[in-house]
Design an enzyme around this catalytic site. Structure first.
Site, mmCIF file in Angstrom:
data_model
loop_
_atom_site.group_PDB
_atom_site.id
_atom_site.type_symbol
_atom_site.label_atom_id
_atom_site.label_comp_id
_atom_site.label_asym_id
_atom_site.label_seq_id
_atom_site.Cartn_x
_atom_site.Cartn_y
_atom_site.Cartn_z
ATOM 1 N N GLY A 88 1.018 -1.075 0.004
ATOM 2 C CA GLY A 88 -0.108 -0.081 -0.421
ATOM 3 C C GLY A 88 0.833 0.992 -0.186
ATOM 4 N N CYS A 115 5.210 -5.917 1.792
ATOM 5 C CA CYS A 115 5.094 -4.767 0.896
ATOM 6 C C CYS A 115 5.105 -4.488 2.679
ATOM 7 C CB CYS A 115 4.921 -4.030 0.037
ATOM 8 S SG CYS A 115 6.377 -2.137 -0.389
ATOM 9 N N TYR A 116 4.095 -3.009 2.177
ATOM 10 C CA TYR A 116 3.709 -2.381 3.809
ATOM 11 C C TYR A 116 3.157 -3.311 4.528
ATOM 12 C CZ TYR A 116 -0.163 0.524 5.969
ATOM 13 O OH TYR A 116 -0.350 0.710 7.045
ATOM 14 N N HIS A 202 8.202 -7.575 -3.626
ATOM 15 C CA HIS A 202 7.160 -8.280 -3.765
ATOM 16 C C HIS A 202 6.597 -9.332 -4.227
ATOM 17 C CE1 HIS A 202 4.451 -4.406 -3.140
ATOM 18 N NE2 HIS A 202 5.490 -3.586 -3.357
ATOM 19 N N GLU A 204 4.736 -11.539 -5.574
ATOM 20 C CA GLU A 204 3.434 -11.923 -6.514
ATOM 21 C C GLU A 204 4.074 -11.141 -8.152
ATOM 22 O OE1 GLU A 204 3.877 -9.443 -4.658
ATOM 23 O OE2 GLU A 204 2.587 -7.802 -4.706
ATOM 24 N N ASP A 260 -16.688 -12.800 -21.839
ATOM 25 C CA ASP A 260 -17.393 -12.820 -20.672
ATOM 26 C C ASP A 260 -19.319 -13.633 -20.824
ATOM 27 O OD1 ASP A 260 -15.126 -12.131 -19.632
ATOM 28 O OD2 ASP A 260 -15.901 -10.044 -18.801
ATOM 29 N N LYS A 399 -9.797 -12.905 -15.502
ATOM 30 C CA LYS A 399 -10.708 -13.023 -16.664
ATOM 31 C C LYS A 399 -9.894 -14.353 -17.296
ATOM 32 C CE LYS A 399 -11.923 -10.543 -20.376
ATOM 33 N NZ LYS A 399 -13.212 -10.295 -20.450
#
Ligand code: XMP
Length: 543
Positions: A88, A115-116, A202, A204, A260, A399
């Site tokens: 964040g 992180c944050y 990070h 990710e 979708d 998605k």
């Protein structure tokens, strides 16, 4: 068009009865198939919150994103196998920055702070967080302690992605440092006993070379997940849930041909067959071949009830002479609802409305604070006397998972891997007031561009590509005579999230070939231009 269909109901007009995994887990413990285990991402405002959830799901572990304001009781109720605190933009010392009550560290659920989130863990548990004179940003060589479960099978010196100014200067009592960089004394810390882990970097993002391995270690080795989130079981289980929910009722579904709505329609069609009626509205702003493909796939191959509405004249008459892009969007959205509503009224006994809502729509509508630059036609709603319940079988999927689901259901690749296409369709690419001849020129030039990109291996590579025609003419030469005709603009861009975009470096020879084809095959066009503008400053679309 998918956005448009998602927007056709305003909240409150329908009874929301969702098919979610949570409901299923609570009500249906004995059923096989869907994920039993879940990891929760607590969102503290980081830009990568959805990415963390996607990465966890790539480990075959079901993961949901929730705001940091979710109560501890609610978290306990969800019974997660693990919790991840996101990054964040804040500093833990700001009074206004998001915090979480200390008790979360006592409930016995493994936590990974990123992180944050790592600083918050350190600060809340009595460690010290400081502000560095300069930020640490970008690829960073990091020394990790491979005796930590989090770094199992990770190289002792590995590249991670850093983006921070504050850092953990002192770990809380009971924690040990498990990674550091030349400027960051605590790049990772842990208290294995309490199953609390934290990384300043990070894991990710792709730039962290072994980040996926670290997340996998967290969900499998720390949280003890078994990996029960699989697309095959999702399909089977969702079909079963739709049947259970709909019973003998009837479902109406707006079908644009976008990924979708198509995948949602196939799932519902497999579940309830002729109890489903799909409505495909052709507003005249679709790309070449799209209505035909929808009819072919759904009516002929899936044997679904498909109502095809040719509303081309109706839309184009309403749009005649309207040059303002926002006004055009409003007309298209509003007219769409009217057509759909008329079709709905003609049918008897419809009690459910099927929609292709996907998970990012849900997260974004709950957390979005950025003011929209363009109105994305979340217009109006169906009248209250049309009292539907919603069926949204994809509402927990990202998605790429929707695409995997479409593949598993046997949808053709060009539907499943379709590039994004705006709801107002070619309407925002026929710039200014739409005329039928210029709209046809947009459609034809777009078809040529798509064909050439496919032939030259760019189809799956470039994120979005299309043509647009401004409402101007320039002089050229045709059959030895001067002729005033339109220019076609080609746009081909790459992006991750459509917030920023770079221009594709299309080979010059291919651009020349496409130019030749467009100027010779599309009536009324004498020039072709390639748009070299990244976003910002240009948006992706021209209107
Ligand atoms: P911009 O032009 O804002 O577009 O850079 C970002 C992405 O959004 C798509 N887009 C739309 N999609 N309705 C939609 O459903 C719209 O009105 C709309 N306007 C833009 C655009 O194609 C790009 O992928």
């Amino acid at each position: 068009m998918d956005h448009l269909m998602k927007g056709i109901l305003s909240p409150g007009l329908v009874k929301e009865v969702d098919i979610t995994y949570n409901d299923r887990r609570e009500n249906d413990e004995e059923e096989t198939g869907l994920a039993r285990e879940m990891v929760i991402v607590l969102d503290f405002g980081g830009q990568y919150n959805q990415l963390i959830a996607r990465r966890v799901r790539e480990c075959n572990v079901y993961c949901e994103v929730h705001p940091y304001t979710m109560s501890l009781d609610k978290i306990r109720e969800l019974n997660p196998k693990g919790i991840i605190f996101t990054g964040g933009p804040n500093s833990v010392y700001d009074e206004t920055s998001p915090h979480y009550q200390k008790e979360i560290f006592e409930i016995g659920v493994p936590i990974l702070g990123i992180c944050y989130g790592s600083q918050l863990m350190a600060y809340t548990l009595g460690g010290e967080v400081k502000t560095a004179p300069v930020s640490e940003y970008g690829y960073t060589e990091t020394e990790v302690d491979t005796s930590s479960i989090l770094f199992k099978d990770v190289e002792p010196s590995t590249v991670v992605w850093m983006s921070h100014t504050d850092y953990i200067a002192q770990v809380p009592a009971g924690f040990r440092v498990t990674a550091h960089t030349p400027v960051c004394p605590v790049a990772a810390m842990e208290c294995a006993e309490r199953k609390l882990y934290a990384t300043q970097f990070h894991p990710e993002v792709m730039h962290t070379k072994e980040g996926q391995k670290m997340l996998r270690n967290f969900v499998y080795d720390v949280c003890g997940c078994s990996g029960d989130w699989q697309m095959g079981s999702f399909v089977e289980e969702t079909i079963r849930q739709i049947r259970e929910k709909v019973g003998t009722g009837k479902v109406l579904c707006a079908l644009s041909g976008g990924v979708d709505s198509s995948v949602a329609a196939v799932l519902m069609s497999k579940a309830i067959g002729k109890q489903l009626t799909c409505v495909h509205v052709n507003h005249g702003l679709l790309r070449k071949g799209e209505p035909e493909q929808v009819i072919q796939v759904f009516r002929h191959e899936m044997d679904a009830n498909l109502i095809y509405v040719d509303a081309v004249d109706r839309f184009l008459d309403k749009l005649a002479g309207v040059a303002d892009p926002e006004q055009k969007r409003k007309i298209i959205g509003g007219e769409f609802i009217r057509v759909f509503e008329e079709e709905a009224r003609k049918l008897e006994g419809i009690s459910f409305l099927g929609q292709g809502t996907i998970y990012p729509d849900i997260i974004e509508s709950g957390t979005k604070t950025v003011k929209a630059v363009k109105s994305h036609h979340n217009v109006g709603g169906l009248p209250e006397d049309l009292d539907f319940e919603l069926v949204e079988p994809l509402k927990m999927l990202f998605k790429d998972e929707v695409r995997a689901c479409g593949k598993a259901l046997g949808l053709p690749d060009n539907m499943v891997y379709r590039q994004p296409f705006p709801g107002p369709g070619l309407g925002v690419r026929c710039l200014g007031a739409i005329t039928r001849d210029r709209l046809e020129a947009v459609r034809e030039s777009d078809a040529i561009l798509r064909e050439e990109f496919a032939k030259n291996g760019l189809e799956g590579k470039v994120w979005q590509y299309f043509t647009a025609i401004p409402d101007i003419k320039s002089v050229g030469v045709r059959d030895g005579k001067r002729a005033d005709e339109w220019p076609v603009i080609i746009r081909a861009v790459n992006t991750v999230d459509a917030m920023t975009a770079t221009v594709e470096d299309v080979p010059f020879a291919l651009l020349q070939h496409i130019t030749h084809r467009i100027t010779h095959e599309v009536p009324g066009v004498n020039r072709v231009l390639y748009d070299l503008t990244p976003k910002p400053t240009g948006t992706i679309e021209w209107e």
